[in-house]
Design a protein around this motif. Structure first.
Motif, mmCIF file in Angstrom:
data_model
loop_
_atom_site.group_PDB
_atom_site.id
_atom_site.type_symbol
_atom_site.label_atom_id
_atom_site.label_comp_id
_atom_site.label_asym_id
_atom_site.label_seq_id
_atom_site.Cartn_x
_atom_site.Cartn_y
_atom_site.Cartn_z
ATOM 1 N N UNK B 103 0.568 -1.370 0.065
ATOM 2 C CA UNK B 103 -0.296 -0.070 -0.127
ATOM 3 C C UNK B 103 0.443 1.331 -0.182
ATOM 4 N N UNK B 104 1.890 1.150 0.213
ATOM 5 C CA UNK B 104 2.825 2.493 0.798
ATOM 6 C C UNK B 104 3.357 2.220 -0.941
ATOM 7 N N UNK B 107 -0.271 2.953 -3.982
ATOM 8 C CA UNK B 107 -0.942 4.184 -3.073
ATOM 9 C C UNK B 107 -2.953 4.118 -3.580
ATOM 10 N N UNK B 108 -2.873 3.479 -5.036
ATOM 11 C CA UNK B 108 -3.851 3.266 -5.603
ATOM 12 C C UNK B 108 -4.620 1.576 -5.340
ATOM 13 N N UNK B 111 -5.615 2.162 -1.800
ATOM 14 C CA UNK B 111 -7.425 2.123 -1.676
ATOM 15 C C UNK B 111 -8.262 1.063 -2.540
ATOM 16 N N UNK B 165 0.635 5.276 8.131
ATOM 17 C CA UNK B 165 1.352 4.149 6.660
ATOM 18 C C UNK B 165 -0.447 4.384 6.060
ATOM 19 N N UNK B 166 -0.115 4.333 3.766
ATOM 20 C CA UNK B 166 -1.695 4.520 3.645
ATOM 21 C C UNK B 166 -2.090 3.405 4.389
#
Lengths: 348, 348
Positions: B103-104, B107-108, B111, B165-166
């Motif tokens: 995820x880092x 990003x997409x 999400x 973090x995301x």
């Protein structure tokens, strides 16, 4: 540093919910100043403020050549492939929202207007690639008291929000998205938690907190008003002026001043419904408080009683922000600013 | 009471990420028990466990007549108008996720797999209308230390998460959605924050925490392994057994036992990378620790160092959950459970 900041001498601003009460007041304040510093950068003249709203801007704003209106539904505007509304924006103030009472009554409305729209706005800003400064209006409604998880007696900057309404959840999720889109460098986001704003001028809206304004505004106009919760109900109030001041400070603070990406609790005056009514009586006499209808409204009570009344705002105070001095002073400000809407005043 | 509970004598369960390591272990545990109590209701026999995953179930699970596999992408399955996968589910364990490192880097992906999928799953459960019990695997990664907002030395049940973090943000948003969909009565949601799971068997994944397992698993197999952070790095560890125990307890606890809708921090053993290596040496000798490659990895360090090492779990302990006794015991459990994957052991 903003991207391309060195090349630009003027500034373009977008306000979602820009025709609403707070959005319009923010726009008027910005127009009056004529210039703004973003995140500690030098002042720049404001060349354009675009008000994104389903409603047309108030006449005074529409008459200013720096104002343009983007009429329509925010979600639809964000879904449009035409990004021209957003490409030039140096700063975006995201105030558009469905309010607490509406979101509690219509879950899908809140998820669309608050959850989906805030995500879509961040995606749009990311796609545009200009890394705008983005101020998000969150709310004290992220804090919710419940029997299973009572709130502490005083909310602090690091208190865990446990929202007890869909509106509060949606705002809290918006804060989290803001924090990560900022950390990733897609926007420069600042989230501010607005307190209960009173006295709002104009017409009632669907907010459960609406009566906190109505119970002052309507009696001052000689009209009956609902006050559907007990005297001892605590409330954390901020005047419209203090609220706009907090929103603007969020845009102006340097990254170092702003500090963490966590949302900022704005200062508030801790008072009660009974004290508010007493202040109204001092300003407008018993004729005014006689107009208060104290019939309880369980739906409103259920929401309002989950909100905190005492909030300690060390971080906001360090930014130079402070609460209103007294609720009586807040009422007198309203009277001065809205002479046409006031009939009952006994003392200046 | 579950809707229709009185009429049903058997139970159907869905596990997203059901072919993954934790999902498969959870399924095995459920099959072995053969029955389950949901939220304090009477035990019911488990008639079916559906494993939703892009990967096929492990052979031992596929051979059990109670197991069915729903192969494919979770987001696509949730977008499908065919809801038959979800309609009969009494309990859903939502373990599917993109992991921290992925995820880092993308990003997409995060999400989509974490933010959008969790929202879509809740919407699906809401639409189906059977109000399933839904356990959501959140993560200690919701807690993130940063210079602007240092974590307290000890995390408590009410500590404010400030994800760095995301992945942490997406998990924290999932918790909020779970809380509100539960409050609204759409699901009966329980969110548990998993600690760093070690020792995971099998192959490395994209989690930044992956080396906490690899640094034990690979040397035990006689293979070199990365240990990319300093000895003093704190870590809050839970064994696979304790982790599955926590997930199951979340499904079993009555509403009164469970308490608030806030996510539950599961118990963990507070240790350090150096202590983990020392435990490995006690179990498998210097031949094992000689296989550790101590080359620092800044990308992994950057993520891991934001996570807390000490977590006080009063609420989980009250539910009867506890941490592993020692990391050496955790390693010995792994050795006993995975004899084919272990070559270097000096003492029993």
């Amino acid at each position: 540093m903003l991207v391309g900041e060195g090349d630009k001498t003027t500034m373009q601003i977008v306000i979602t919910g820009g025709a609403g009460f707070l959005g319009a007041r923010l726009a008027r304040t910005l127009l009056k100043r004529g210039e703004l510093s973003l995140a500690g950068a030098p002042l720049r003249a404001i060349s354009r403020i675009t008000l994104v709203d389903r409603a047309a801007p108030p006449a005074d704003l529409a008459a200013d050549p720096r104002i343009s209106a983007a009429l329509g539904d925010l979600n639809e505007q964000l879904a449009s492939p035409d990004a021209s509304l957003w490409t030039g924006a140096d700063a975006i103030f995201h105030l558009a929202a469905a309010v607490s009472g509406e979101c509690e009554a219509d879950f899908d409305l809140g998820m669309r207007s608050n959850f989906a729209a805030t995500h879509a706005l961040l995606e749009k800003a990311r796609t545009v690639g200009t890394r705008p400064l983005l101020v998000f209006a969150s709310s004290l409604a992220v804090f919710g008291d419940s029997p299973e998880q009572p709130l502490p007696p005083v909310i602090e900057d690091h208190t865990l929000p446990t929202p007890q309404t869909s509106y509060g959840i949606q705002k809290f999720i918006g804060e989290q998205l803001m924090a990560d889109y900022t950390r990733k460098g897609f926007v420069r986001g600042r989230s501010v938690r607005l307190m209960t704003v009173s006295v709002r001028p104009g017409r009632p809206n669907g907010a459960a907190s609406g009566f906190f304004s109505g119970m002052i505004r309507e009696p001052l106009a000689g009209i009956r008003a609902a006050c559907p919760v007990p005297d001892e109900t605590p409330v954390a109030i901020a005047s419209p002026a203090r609220t706009v001041e907090g929103i603007l400070r969020a845009a102006q603070a340097s990254d170092a001043e702003w500090g963490p990406r966590t949302a900022l609790n704005l200062p508030s005056l801790s008072t009660t419904v009974g004290e508010m009514a007493a202040a109204l009586e001092r300003v407008a006499g018993k004729a005014a408080t006689d107009l208060l209808d104290r019939t309880p409204d369980p739906a409103i009570q259920r929401i309002v009683k989950t909100w905190p009344g005492r909030i300690e705002t060390v971080r906001a105070n360090r930014l130079g922000l402070s609460a209103d001095a007294s609720f009586e002073a807040v009422i007198r400000d309203y009277v001065r600013e809205n002479p046409d809407a006031v009939k009952l005043v006994i003392a200046a």
